[in-house]
Design an enzyme around this catalytic site. Structure first.
Site, PDB file in Angstrom:
ATOM      1  CD  GLU A 165      -2.760  -1.243   2.433  1.00 14.80           C
ATOM      2  OE1 GLU A 165      -3.953  -1.543   2.297  1.00 14.80           O
ATOM      3  OE2 GLU A 165      -2.234  -1.050   3.542  1.00 14.80           O
TER       4      GLU A 165
HETATM    5  C1  TNX Z   1      -4.470  -4.055   4.938  1.00 17.39           C
HETATM    6  S1  TNX Z   1      -2.453  -6.226   4.845  1.00 17.39           S
HETATM    7  C2  TNX Z   1      -3.179  -3.745   5.305  1.00 17.39           C
HETATM    8  C3  TNX Z   1      -2.918  -3.314   6.694  1.00 17.39           C
HETATM    9  C4  TNX Z   1      -4.182  -3.078   7.449  1.00 17.39           C
HETATM   10  C5  TNX Z   1      -5.162  -4.198   7.192  1.00 17.39           C
HETATM   11  C6  TNX Z   1      -6.418  -4.094   7.988  1.00 17.39           C
HETATM   12  C7  TNX Z   1      -1.636  -5.214   4.333  1.00 17.39           C
HETATM   13  C8  TNX Z   1      -0.478  -5.706   3.661  1.00 17.39           C
HETATM   14  N1  TNX Z   1      -2.063  -3.974   4.512  1.00 17.39           N
HETATM   15  O1  TNX Z   1      -2.118  -2.170   6.691  1.00 17.39           O
HETATM   16  O2  TNX Z   1      -3.870  -3.021   8.788  1.00 17.39           O
HETATM   17  O3  TNX Z   1      -5.466  -4.229   5.817  1.00 17.39           O
HETATM   18  O4  TNX Z   1      -7.226  -5.203   7.852  1.00 17.39           O
END
Ligand code: TNX
Length: 478
Positions: free
Chosen positions: A288
């Site tokens: 992300e």
């Molecule tokens: C996605 S999983 C994210 C996390 C968040 C999570 C919450 C991932 C690689 N990134 O930063 O905490 O969803 O469910």
């Protein structure tokens, strides 16, 4: 407990004639403690104490013998309980650890001693990586709670604890060269969450506790996104180069570090510490990073991966890094079923392994149903059935056979702020994912699993940890 209560289910169980062991209060080590591999002794003593047994030298009534047998998988074991004797064979220390875990589940501890059924179990896991990723960045979990989480992993024969140590809301690992990371960002957390950090001694304590039962700790330093805690502590890395404000919300994809001399020095410092942590893997994050241009992203991910490789370790990264050019042998962790999966399949075609954490199955911060108070629901509700009833091999079309290294449950803590809430989200679903990762697909059956699982609540109760009375399971049956 009994044979019909083992979780995860072993590969082969043969129920033998005879009564097994009745009312033992000690075990006599057949060839003495000196013959037990040194690294295995503490776990054996721990297992005995959980069973209310003491270990003695020499021959006697109730005996236990350990032997090495070459030519099997690292975690393979054979456990043979006959009249008054327990024999365990394994080819490596890890096999003994898993055998002891099964033995502890098998033992029925009563006022008149421990009982074990007569049984022959031959067992080995489906996948070598059976993990839990714990987000201690959004909301901090101090060392004693982490040790209790390790107890859960050991109970379900899981072998990896992945610690998500850094994120926008907090920085949880002491970096001696970079004191402000913890002095400033160790004091922040998501709204409602706990702040704090681990000193290197704390981390060493966690690692040695985990190692006692053959659980590997994988530290994660998340770059180049999820980095607001870093840019809040040190200038020269954010988009403007300025320090950023602290962030205590729960949005994702809003932070980044950018190529600069300061960023290069930061990466060198933090990954030097991460790679010095005992264990073969270092997770560099990579998820992300929506704010970071693709070329910058690739170059920062590759810099981190190179430091990891130069240390002789294996890099692990979230799926967004599949096209960043990680070295062959690295591991990509699949989490987001909403994204295009072709890059992961292609990476696997060039020697990358895949770790399975699909959010709609393995994200244990997802609510069970609409009545769950803690957690989130962006990937849907995850019932026990959702967590259990899937085959990792069916997740991705075209994946080269043998690409999947394992399964990892993840628990993110934006909306999980106490240990009670944490374990209530983990239990019972962690046991379901442990069985997905351990037991051959052809041997798994939801109804039978739920039946075996039901008596686990006695153990959770005895440890006084929170768990969710998931509907559809006959908890505490006699
Ligand atoms: C996605 S999983 C994210 C996390 C968040 C999570 C919450 C991932 C690689 N990134 O930063 O905490 O969803 O469910």
């Amino acid at each position: 407990m009994s044979i019909s209560d083992l979780v995860p289910l072993p590969l082969r169980i043969t129920v033998l004639e005879g009564t097994g062991i009745r009312g033992a209060n000690h075990l006599q080590l057949v060839s003495g403690l000196g013959s037990v591999p040194e690294r295995v002794q503490p776990a054996l003593e721990d297992a005995a104490s959980q069973l209310g047994l003491t270990l003695r030298e020499g021959t006697g009534h109730w005996s236990i013998s350990l032997s090495q047998e070459e030519g099997h998988a690292t975690e393979w074991y054979r456990l043979h309980v006959q009249e008054d004797a327990i024999e365990i064979a394994a080819s490596a220390d890890e096999g003994f650890f898993r055998a002891f875990s099964t033995l502890v589940q098998l033992g029925d501890v009563t006022a008149d001693g421990a009982h074990f059924p007569a049984v022959l179990i031959e067992d080995e896991p489906r996948y070598p990586w059976r993990g839990l990723s714990l987000d201690v960045a959004r909301s901090f979990y101090p060392v004693p709670e982490v040790l209790e989480v390790i107890d859960l992993l050991v109970r379900y024969r899981m072998n990896v604890l992945h610690l998500h140590l850094t994120d926008d809301q907090g920085w949880r690992l002491e970096i001696p060269n970079r004191p402000l990371l913890t002095e400033v960002s160790g004091k922040t957390a998501v709204d409602g969450g706990r702040a704090g950090h681990y000193s290197l001694r704390d981390l060493a304590q966690i690692i040695s506790y985990a190692d006692k039962w053959g659980v590997t700790v994988v530290p994660e330093i998340d770059v180049p996104g999820h980095t607001n805690a870093a840019t809040h502590a040190y200038a020269g890395m954010s988009r403007t180069g300025e320090l950023t404000d602290s962030y205590t919300g729960i949005e994702v994809g809003r932070s980044g570090i950018y190529p600069s001399p300061e960023t290069a020095a930061f990466l060198a410092d933090v990954f030097e510490v991460a790679t010095a942590i005992p264990g073969p893997f270092v997770h560099l994050g990579g998820d992300e990073a929506d704010e970071v241009a693709r070329a910058d992203y690739d170059s920062l991910v590759r810099s981190a991966a190179q430091i990891i490789r130069e240390s002789g370790k294996t890099a692990v990264a979230w799926q967004e890094a599949a096209t960043a050019g990680l070295p062959a042998g690295s591991i990509i962790q699949y989490w987001d079923p909403r994204q295009e999966l072709t890059p992961i399949v292609q990476a696997a075609g060039s020697g990358i392994s895949v770790l399975m954490s699909p959010a709609n199955r393995a994200y244990l911060d997802m609510k069970y149903d609409e009545s769950t108070a803690a957690g989130q629901d962006w990937a849907g509700y995850i019932s026990l059935e959702n967590a259990y009833d899937w085959d990792p091999e069916d997740e991705m079309v075209g994946l080269l056979p043998g690409s999947i290294v394992g399964v990892e449950a993840c628990i993110w803590t934006e909306r999980i702020h106490s240990f009670e809430e944490l374990t209530s989200m983990l239990l019972p679903r962690l046991a379901a994912l442990a069985e997905v990762a351990w037991t051959a697909q052809s041997k798994r059956h939801l109804g039978q699993f739920a039946h075996r699982l039901s008596s686990e609540s006695k153990w959770w109760e005895s440890k006084e940890i929170g768990w969710f009375q998931h509907p559809g399971v006959d908890w505490n049956r006699k």
